[in-house]
Motif scaffolding. Structure first.
Motif, PDB file in Angstrom:
ATOM      1  N   SER A  51      13.646  10.024   7.597  1.00 40.84           N
ATOM      2  CA  SER A  51      12.250  10.284   7.367  1.00 40.84           C
ATOM      3  C   SER A  51      11.333   8.798   7.109  1.00 40.84           C
ATOM      4  O   SER A  51      10.520   8.757   6.570  1.00 40.84           O
ATOM      5  N   ALA A  52      12.303   8.040   7.339  1.00 33.19           N
ATOM      6  CA  ALA A  52      11.399   6.286   7.264  1.00 33.19           C
ATOM      7  C   ALA A  52      10.534   7.381   8.754  1.00 33.19           C
ATOM      8  O   ALA A  52       9.686   5.706   8.460  1.00 33.19           O
ATOM      9  N   LEU A  53       9.998   7.212   9.807  1.00 37.20           N
ATOM     10  CA  LEU A  53       9.558   7.360  10.776  1.00 37.20           C
ATOM     11  C   LEU A  53       8.273   8.449  10.697  1.00 37.20           C
ATOM     12  O   LEU A  53       7.563   8.492  11.473  1.00 37.20           O
ATOM     13  N   THR A  54       8.384   8.788   9.862  1.00 38.47           N
ATOM     14  CA  THR A  54       6.985  10.464   9.268  1.00 38.47           C
ATOM     15  C   THR A  54       5.795   9.341   8.938  1.00 38.47           C
ATOM     16  O   THR A  54       6.125   8.007   8.701  1.00 38.47           O
ATOM     17  N   PRO A  55       5.034   9.815   9.728  1.00 34.68           N
ATOM     18  CA  PRO A  55       3.229   8.829   9.455  1.00 34.68           C
ATOM     19  C   PRO A  55       3.493   8.806   7.947  1.00 34.68           C
ATOM     20  O   PRO A  55       3.124   7.573   7.408  1.00 34.68           O
ATOM     21  N   GLU A  56       3.897   9.289   6.947  1.00 31.61           N
ATOM     22  CA  GLU A  56       3.961   9.487   4.908  1.00 31.61           C
ATOM     23  C   GLU A  56       4.376   7.637   4.948  1.00 31.61           C
ATOM     24  O   GLU A  56       3.731   6.960   4.594  1.00 31.61           O
ATOM     25  N   ALA A  57       5.487   7.680   5.504  1.00 27.92           N
ATOM     26  CA  ALA A  57       6.752   6.958   5.199  1.00 27.92           C
ATOM     27  C   ALA A  57       6.230   5.079   5.612  1.00 27.92           C
ATOM     28  O   ALA A  57       5.700   4.566   5.266  1.00 27.92           O
ATOM     29  N   ILE A  58       5.387   5.566   7.260  1.00 34.07           N
ATOM     30  CA  ILE A  58       4.974   4.008   7.816  1.00 34.07           C
ATOM     31  C   ILE A  58       3.270   3.719   7.452  1.00 34.07           C
ATOM     32  O   ILE A  58       3.600   2.841   6.517  1.00 34.07           O
ATOM     33  N   ALA A  59       2.732   4.441   6.531  1.00 31.26           N
ATOM     34  CA  ALA A  59       1.645   4.375   5.906  1.00 31.26           C
ATOM     35  C   ALA A  59       1.498   3.496   4.973  1.00 31.26           C
ATOM     36  O   ALA A  59       1.108   2.748   4.202  1.00 31.26           O
ATOM     37  N   ALA A  60       2.956   4.191   4.714  1.00 29.39           N
ATOM     38  CA  ALA A  60       2.988   3.098   2.701  1.00 29.39           C
ATOM     39  C   ALA A  60       3.582   1.335   2.968  1.00 29.39           C
ATOM     40  O   ALA A  60       3.537   0.921   1.885  1.00 29.39           O
ATOM     41  N   ARG A  61       4.814   1.873   4.360  1.00 30.32           N
ATOM     42  CA  ARG A  61       5.013   0.700   3.865  1.00 30.32           C
ATOM     43  C   ARG A  61       4.345  -0.472   5.038  1.00 30.32           C
ATOM     44  O   ARG A  61       4.739  -1.653   4.511  1.00 30.32           O
ATOM     45  N   ILE A  62       2.508  -0.329   5.943  1.00 24.99           N
ATOM     46  CA  ILE A  62       2.044  -1.229   6.140  1.00 24.99           C
ATOM     47  C   ILE A  62       0.911  -0.940   5.327  1.00 24.99           C
ATOM     48  O   ILE A  62       0.050  -2.079   5.545  1.00 24.99           O
ATOM     49  N   SER A  63       0.436  -0.170   4.126  1.00 28.79           N
ATOM     50  CA  SER A  63      -0.769  -0.587   3.422  1.00 28.79           C
ATOM     51  C   SER A  63      -0.063  -1.723   2.444  1.00 28.79           C
ATOM     52  O   SER A  63       0.922  -2.058   2.271  1.00 28.79           O
ATOM     53  N   PRO A  64      -1.219  -2.216   1.634  1.00 32.07           N
ATOM     54  CA  PRO A  64      -1.108  -3.816   1.266  1.00 32.07           C
ATOM     55  C   PRO A  64      -0.672  -3.557   0.338  1.00 32.07           C
ATOM     56  O   PRO A  64      -0.374  -2.728  -0.556  1.00 32.07           O
TER      57      PRO A  64
END
Length: 182
Positions: A51-64
């Motif tokens: 589930s780490a490659l879902t768009p939501e997870a990616i957005a949460a990881r790269i958010s400031p």
């Protein structure tokens, strides 16, 4: 003496029982394995980390990092002065809410009466500069003098005082006056 203690008996007494026992020894574990495989594969399960490659997870990881619960302030923007109640809730309630270190409790008219009798200017002077156990500006050096005065008015008026809210002499008021005269 009897040789009963030398006799050994087992549950398998006939060759037919031996065949059944050996067959069961092989068949029972095989059936258990088949049932476990069916149980594990019967529903669609997401593997750990997929589930780490879902768009939501990616957005949460790269958010400031600063976007998570922090309020960014523009250091060049004009300061937004807080109300007396807001300053009290953020700074003053630590001591004045419980009466810690001999401070007068919020709403306690008896404890506030001698301070109110000293007058607005003296009470505000003590709040800004500190007095006895109370540090200057209640320990919050980021507070403006007007904010401290508002907190004093808020606490004193809640205890029977009749102090007037301090007037703000801010650059915004001067800018408004300059634009009105044009």
């Amino acid at each position: 003496m009897s040789d009963a203690h030398d006799e050994h008996e087992s549950a398998i007494r006939t060759p037919k029982q031996l065949i059944v026992a050996v067959a069961a020894g092989f068949i029972v574990p095989i059936i258990a394995i088949v049932l476990l495989v069916q149980f594990v594969t019967s529903e669609h399960k997401v593997g750990a980390g997929s589930s780490a490659l879902t768009p939501e997870a990616i957005a949460a990881r790269i958010s400031p990092v600063a976007a998570d619960g922090f309020t960014l302030k523009d250091a060049n923007a004009p300061k937004q002065l807080q109300t007396g109640e807001a300053v009290y809730q953020a700074t003053c309630v630590a001591c004045h809410g419980s009466g810690a270190a001999g401070s007068p409790k919020f709403g306690d008219a008896g404890a506030w009466a001698p301070r109110i009798a000293q007058g607005y200017d003296k009470v505000v002077e003590h709040a800004i500069g500190g007095l006895r156990a109370m540090p200057a500006k209640g320990g919050n050096p980021d507070l403006d003098d007007v904010e401290v005065a508002r907190a004093v008015v808020y606490m004193a008026n809640a205890s029977g005082g009749k102090f007037k809210e301090p007037e703000v002499k801010a650059p915004a008021a001067a800018a408004d006056a300059a634009s009105a005269s044009k």
